[in-house]
Design a protein around this motif. Structure first.
Motif, PDB file in Angstrom:
ATOM      1  N   MET A   1       0.847  -1.208   0.000  1.00 28.76           N
ATOM      2  CA  MET A   1       0.000   0.000   0.000  1.00 28.76           C
ATOM      3  C   MET A   1       0.880   1.255   0.000  1.00 28.76           C
ATOM      4  N   ILE A   2       0.580   2.167  -0.895  1.00 27.79           N
ATOM      5  CA  ILE A   2       1.343   3.416  -0.960  1.00 27.79           C
ATOM      6  C   ILE A   2       0.657   4.449  -0.062  1.00 27.79           C
ATOM      7  N   ASN A   3       1.378   4.904   0.959  1.00 27.33           N
ATOM      8  CA  ASN A   3       0.821   5.903   1.879  1.00 27.33           C
ATOM      9  C   ASN A   3       1.154   7.312   1.395  1.00 27.33           C
ATOM     10  N   ILE A   4       0.119   8.162   1.377  1.00 26.33           N
ATOM     11  CA  ILE A   4       0.271   9.485   0.756  1.00 26.33           C
ATOM     12  C   ILE A   4      -0.214  10.602   1.678  1.00 26.33           C
ATOM     13  N   VAL A   5       0.555  11.698   1.705  1.00 24.56           N
ATOM     14  CA  VAL A   5       0.114  12.933   2.362  1.00 24.56           C
ATOM     15  C   VAL A   5      -0.126  13.949   1.251  1.00 24.56           C
ATOM     16  N   ILE A   6      -1.246  14.693   1.347  1.00 22.09           N
ATOM     17  CA  ILE A   6      -1.536  15.727   0.352  1.00 22.09           C
ATOM     18  C   ILE A   6      -1.500  17.095   1.031  1.00 22.09           C
ATOM     19  N   ALA A   7      -0.811  18.049   0.395  1.00 23.37           N
ATOM     20  CA  ALA A   7      -0.799  19.423   0.903  1.00 23.37           C
ATOM     21  C   ALA A   7      -1.403  20.333  -0.164  1.00 23.37           C
ATOM     22  N   GLU A   8      -2.518  20.955   0.186  1.00 22.53           N
ATOM     23  CA  GLU A   8      -3.259  21.802  -0.778  1.00 22.53           C
ATOM     24  C   GLU A   8      -4.091  22.783   0.041  1.00 22.53           C
ATOM     25  N   ASP A   9      -3.973  24.095  -0.260  1.00 24.49           N
ATOM     26  CA  ASP A   9      -4.681  25.066   0.581  1.00 24.49           C
ATOM     27  C   ASP A   9      -6.134  25.300   0.171  1.00 24.49           C
ATOM     28  N   GLN A  10      -6.544  24.784  -0.993  1.00 19.56           N
ATOM     29  CA  GLN A  10      -7.959  24.909  -1.364  1.00 19.56           C
ATOM     30  C   GLN A  10      -8.706  23.664  -0.867  1.00 19.56           C
ATOM     31  N   ARG A  11      -9.542  23.879   0.132  1.00 25.24           N
ATOM     32  CA  ARG A  11     -10.211  22.766   0.827  1.00 25.24           C
ATOM     33  C   ARG A  11     -10.935  21.784  -0.090  1.00 25.24           C
ATOM     34  N   MET A  12     -11.709  22.360  -1.038  1.00 28.32           N
ATOM     35  CA  MET A  12     -12.505  21.504  -1.908  1.00 28.32           C
ATOM     36  C   MET A  12     -11.612  20.603  -2.757  1.00 28.32           C
ATOM     37  N   LEU A  13     -10.538  21.202  -3.251  1.00 27.21           N
ATOM     38  CA  LEU A  13      -9.598  20.460  -4.086  1.00 27.21           C
ATOM     39  C   LEU A  13      -8.885  19.391  -3.262  1.00 27.21           C
ATOM     40  N   LEU A  14      -8.559  19.736  -2.030  1.00 27.70           N
ATOM     41  CA  LEU A  14      -7.893  18.786  -1.132  1.00 27.70           C
ATOM     42  C   LEU A  14      -8.778  17.550  -0.936  1.00 27.70           C
ATOM     43  N   GLY A  15     -10.074  17.794  -0.677  1.00 25.05           N
ATOM     44  CA  GLY A  15     -11.025  16.696  -0.498  1.00 25.05           C
ATOM     45  C   GLY A  15     -11.172  15.858  -1.760  1.00 25.05           C
ATOM     46  N   ALA A  16     -11.263  16.536  -2.908  1.00 27.90           N
ATOM     47  CA  ALA A  16     -11.446  15.838  -4.186  1.00 27.90           C
ATOM     48  C   ALA A  16     -10.230  14.971  -4.515  1.00 27.90           C
ATOM     49  N   LEU A  17      -9.041  15.519  -4.279  1.00 24.77           N
ATOM     50  CA  LEU A  17      -7.804  14.762  -4.547  1.00 24.77           C
ATOM     51  C   LEU A  17      -7.725  13.517  -3.673  1.00 24.77           C
ATOM     52  N   ALA A  18      -8.047  13.715  -2.393  1.00 25.88           N
ATOM     53  CA  ALA A  18      -7.997  12.591  -1.451  1.00 25.88           C
ATOM     54  C   ALA A  18      -8.984  11.494  -1.873  1.00 25.88           C
ATOM     55  N   SER A  19     -10.191  11.902  -2.260  1.00 23.17           N
ATOM     56  CA  SER A  19     -11.207  10.925  -2.694  1.00 23.17           C
ATOM     57  C   SER A  19     -10.736  10.163  -3.933  1.00 23.17           C
ATOM     58  N   ILE A  21      -7.662   9.586  -4.964  1.00 26.60           N
ATOM     59  CA  ILE A  21      -6.556   8.669  -4.651  1.00 26.60           C
ATOM     60  C   ILE A  21      -7.063   7.461  -3.870  1.00 26.60           C
ATOM     61  N   ASP A  22      -7.995   7.694  -2.953  1.00 24.38           N
ATOM     62  CA  ASP A  22      -8.533   6.585  -2.145  1.00 24.38           C
ATOM     63  C   ASP A  22      -9.305   5.566  -2.979  1.00 24.38           C
ATOM     64  N   LEU A  23      -9.702   5.946  -4.197  1.00 26.62           N
ATOM     65  CA  LEU A  23     -10.393   4.993  -5.080  1.00 26.62           C
ATOM     66  C   LEU A  23      -9.425   3.921  -5.603  1.00 26.62           C
ATOM     67  N   GLU A  24      -8.127   4.225  -5.570  1.00 27.03           N
ATOM     68  CA  GLU A  24      -7.123   3.274  -6.074  1.00 27.03           C
ATOM     69  C   GLU A  24      -6.891   2.184  -5.028  1.00 27.03           C
ATOM     70  N   ASP A  25      -6.828   0.922  -5.485  1.00 29.06           N
ATOM     71  CA  ASP A  25      -6.679  -0.202  -4.545  1.00 29.06           C
ATOM     72  C   ASP A  25      -5.341  -0.208  -3.810  1.00 29.06           C
ATOM     73  N   ASP A  26      -4.315   0.350  -4.454  1.00 31.40           N
ATOM     74  CA  ASP A  26      -2.974   0.237  -3.868  1.00 31.40           C
ATOM     75  C   ASP A  26      -2.494   1.529  -3.198  1.00 31.40           C
ATOM     76  N   MET A  27      -3.435   2.479  -2.968  1.00 32.77           N
ATOM     77  CA  MET A  27      -3.035   3.765  -2.367  1.00 32.77           C
ATOM     78  C   MET A  27      -3.993   4.180  -1.271  1.00 32.77           C
ATOM     79  N   GLN A  28      -3.451   4.901  -0.267  1.00 32.21           N
ATOM     80  CA  GLN A  28      -4.343   5.501   0.733  1.00 32.21           C
ATOM     81  C   GLN A  28      -3.767   6.836   1.193  1.00 32.21           C
ATOM     82  N   VAL A  29      -4.680   7.802   1.403  1.00 33.90           N
ATOM     83  CA  VAL A  29      -4.268   9.109   1.902  1.00 33.90           C
ATOM     84  C   VAL A  29      -4.251   9.025   3.427  1.00 33.90           C
ATOM     85  N   VAL A  30      -3.057   9.220   3.997  1.00 35.68           N
ATOM     86  CA  VAL A  30      -2.933   9.090   5.460  1.00 35.68           C
ATOM     87  C   VAL A  30      -2.953  10.450   6.161  1.00 35.68           C
ATOM     88  N   GLY A  31      -2.754  11.535   5.373  1.00 38.15           N
ATOM     89  CA  GLY A  31      -2.768  12.854   6.006  1.00 38.15           C
ATOM     90  C   GLY A  31      -3.059  13.950   5.001  1.00 38.15           C
TER      91      GLY A  31
END
Length: 200
Positions: A1-19, A21-31
């Protein structure tokens, strides 16, 4: 599993990016971070494999954070709207593994993350063209210093006293800067310099 942190100051975009990435079987957003400072703290705490970083964020920019993470185990991917040669050069110096533009197709992000995990470096083609088309900063160190003070809102007299120059010399510098940047006034000079990503 690839653990990922996302840094983005636009809240909506941050949520969309996390969603996405989380759709991928081999990745998860941890922060999720909203600026470069938070991103560095999360990388320290969570030890992710990859940190996806926007550039222009409050407190600490993505490039500043990437510079601090240089040589760490966390691979940095810059994801930005800015196709600027200056930013790209700085990102390269910071050793980032990827530099992608936000208007790229979403599936490209997941593919790029996997490639980066294999040790490859992924850079947007548009940027590669721009970076090697000789778009170098034409200003000398001193001219950049003068323009930096202009950008800080200082007038000719203030710049002269700060740099121990005569006001006439400062005016000469400013007219040279305008000429080199191909602009007609100070505001345009600052804008052009920013667009190119040449401000340190």
């Amino acid at each position: 599993m690839i653990n990922i942190v996302i840094a983005e100051d636009q809240r909506m975009l941050l949520g969309a990016l996390a969603s996405l990435i989380d759709l991928e079987d081999d990745m998860q957003v941890v922060g999720k971070a909203s600026n470069g400072e938070e991103a560095l703290q999360l990388v320290e705490q969570l030890k992710p494999d990859v940190c996806i970083m926007d550039i222009e964020m409050p407190i600490k920019s993505g490039l500043e954070a990437a510079e601090e993470l240089k040589g760490s185990d966390c691979k940095v991917i810059i994801l930005t709207t800015f196709a600027r040669a200056g930013y790209f050069e700085r990102a390269m110096k910071a050793g980032v593994f990827g530099y992608l533009l936000k208007d790229s197709p979403s599936e490209e992000l997941a593919t790029s993350i996997r490639s980066v995990m294999e040790g490859k470096r992924i850079y947007d083609a548009e940027l590669m063209d721009e970076a090697y088309s000789g778009g170098d900063n034409p200003l000398t160190e001193r001219e950049q210093e003068v323009l930096g003070l202009v950008a800080d809102g200082k007038n000719t007299k203030e710049i002269a006293s700060e740099l121990f120059l005569s006001t006439g010399t400062v005016r000469n510098y400013i007219s040279t800067i305008l000429e080199k940047l191909g602009v007609s006034n100070r505001i345009e000079a600052i804008t052009r310099f920013k667009e190119k990503g040449w401000f340190k």
